[in-house]
Design a protein around this motif. Structure first.
Motif, PDB file in Angstrom:
ATOM      1  N   THR A 112       0.881  -0.758   0.499  1.00 30.43           N
ATOM      2  CA  THR A 112       0.147  -0.269   0.148  1.00 30.43           C
ATOM      3  C   THR A 112       0.683   1.272   0.343  1.00 30.43           C
ATOM      4  O   THR A 112       0.735   2.549  -0.860  1.00 30.43           O
ATOM      5  N   GLN A 113       1.619   0.903   1.055  1.00 29.89           N
ATOM      6  CA  GLN A 113       3.076   2.136   0.953  1.00 29.89           C
ATOM      7  C   GLN A 113       3.875   2.392  -0.811  1.00 29.89           C
ATOM      8  O   GLN A 113       3.565   3.463  -1.310  1.00 29.89           O
ATOM      9  N   LYS A 114       4.202   1.446  -1.609  1.00 28.17           N
ATOM     10  CA  LYS A 114       4.356   1.853  -2.915  1.00 28.17           C
ATOM     11  C   LYS A 114       3.107   2.252  -3.449  1.00 28.17           C
ATOM     12  O   LYS A 114       3.791   2.865  -4.842  1.00 28.17           O
ATOM     13  N   ALA A 115       2.579   1.717  -3.358  1.00 31.71           N
ATOM     14  CA  ALA A 115       1.176   2.766  -4.529  1.00 31.71           C
ATOM     15  C   ALA A 115       0.476   3.574  -4.299  1.00 31.71           C
ATOM     16  O   ALA A 115       1.059   3.834  -5.587  1.00 31.71           O
ATOM     17  N   GLY A 116       1.443   4.487  -2.756  1.00 28.54           N
ATOM     18  CA  GLY A 116       0.936   5.483  -3.113  1.00 28.54           C
ATOM     19  C   GLY A 116       1.548   6.599  -3.638  1.00 28.54           C
ATOM     20  O   GLY A 116       0.894   7.485  -3.524  1.00 28.54           O
TER      21      GLY A 116
END
Length: 331
Positions: A204-208
């Motif tokens: 999720t953090q990467k996708a942010g």
């Protein structure tokens, strides 16, 4: 109590459930965490999250599971027959009247009330599904061989800045924009955070950082433009496969293609523009529709239709008018 109809949209970022009566009036809504048996800490944890969202929606409606006449489960991670079998066993004693399908199908009725067409959803990841005129179904599942959605944008951007840092790729504005987005000082720090053994960035953090990539593309950065255009081509290509596999293109008429998900629904989305530019070559007669409802509403419309309720304009309008606030469904 009158019969109720239950729609569930389970993904990695959240699970949402809506309870409707036969008129399309939403009587209850609930949400919880990851309902994907591939993404949760365990399959049992995914089931618990799905049931938690359902029970919250039923409690708000002042109802119980016994009041549900039909339930449409649209679940990320229902990709193979054994996945469907797992859920069938998990739900058998709880919701006897139900359908269980991949979450990609939830979006079709969000722009095409008949439920016949292709849905292309690009959120954290991508889900593509189609229903043909004779009811034939096809969804991408693990057939997709390209990373798509916000995570796909992030993966390609991460690759680009690392190659640029090593002198093996073109210079790009992403070299400064990506670390800055995460309050990091360099590509080296970004690489460490994304890949280290302990405390690494979550998916999720990467996708942010997806919006950073699309913003760079909009500003004209050639590397970001290439990433975005490739993503649009991939989405259109798999949508074409879905249309062919379900017989939607055989008759040569118009084919509804419903766009949904944060990546495609963002204002002036360059990914959506790239996909729409490629779509006519992949699906002759494609008629794009922007999703007007959240996927969980599409699942609820599936539940009504499968439960024998005619989806009249009055039912569609009532459902749209009684949805919970947008903030309830925001990731």
């Amino acid at each position: 109590m009158n019969a109720l109809y239950l729609g569930i949209d389970a993904g990695n970022s959240k699970t949402a459930a809506l309870v409707s009566d036969a008129t399309g009036t939403i009587a209850g809504a609930g949400r919880s965490g990851c309902g994907d048996i591939y993404g949760a800490v365990s399959p049992e944890a995914a089931v618990a999250e799905v049931l938690a969202a359902i029970d919250a929606a039923l409690a708000q409606a002042g109802a119980s599971r016994a009041d549900v006449a039909w339930a449409a489960f649209r679940l990320a991670g229902v990709d193979w027959q054994e996945d469907r079998t797992y859920w069938e066993k998990a739900l058998a004693g709880r919701f006897p009247s139900r359908s269980i399908r991949n979450d990609g199908y939830a979006a079709i009725r969000c722009g095409e009330p008949s439920g016949v067409g292709v849905a292309v959803a690009a959120g954290t990841a991508a889900a593509i599904a189609a229903r043909g005129p004779d009811g034939t179904l096809w969804d991408m599942g693990w057939w997709g061989q390209h990373a798509m959605g916000a995570l796909g944008l992030a993966i390609e951007a991460f690759r680009a800045v690392n190659l640029a840092e090593l002198g093996l790729g073109r210079e790009t504005a992403l070299t400064t924009a990506l670390p800055a987005h995460y309050d990091l000082s360099s590509v080296a720090e970004l690489n460490h955070w994304f890949t280290r053994r302990e405390g690494a960035a979550t998916q999720t953090q990467k996708a942010g950082c997806a919006r950073v990539v699309t913003a760079a593309a909009t500003a004209g950065d050639p590397v970001a433009v290439e990433i975005v255009q490739a993503q649009g081509r991939h989405l259109a290509t798999y949508a074409g496969v879905a249309a062919r596999r379900t017989g939607l293109t055989a008759a040569g008429g118009p084919v509804s293609v419903v766009l949904s998900g944060s990546v495609l629904m963002a204002d002036a989305s360059p990914v959506a523009e790239a996909m729409l530019a490629e779509l006519p070559a992949r699906i002759p007669g494609a008629v794009p529709h922007r999703s007007t409802l959240p996927p969980v509403a599409g699942a609820t419309l599936d539940a009504l239709d499968e439960g024998g309720i005619s989806l009249t304009e009055a039912v569609l309008d009532r459902l749209a008018g009684t949805l919970p606030p947008k903030t309830f469904l925001e990731t």
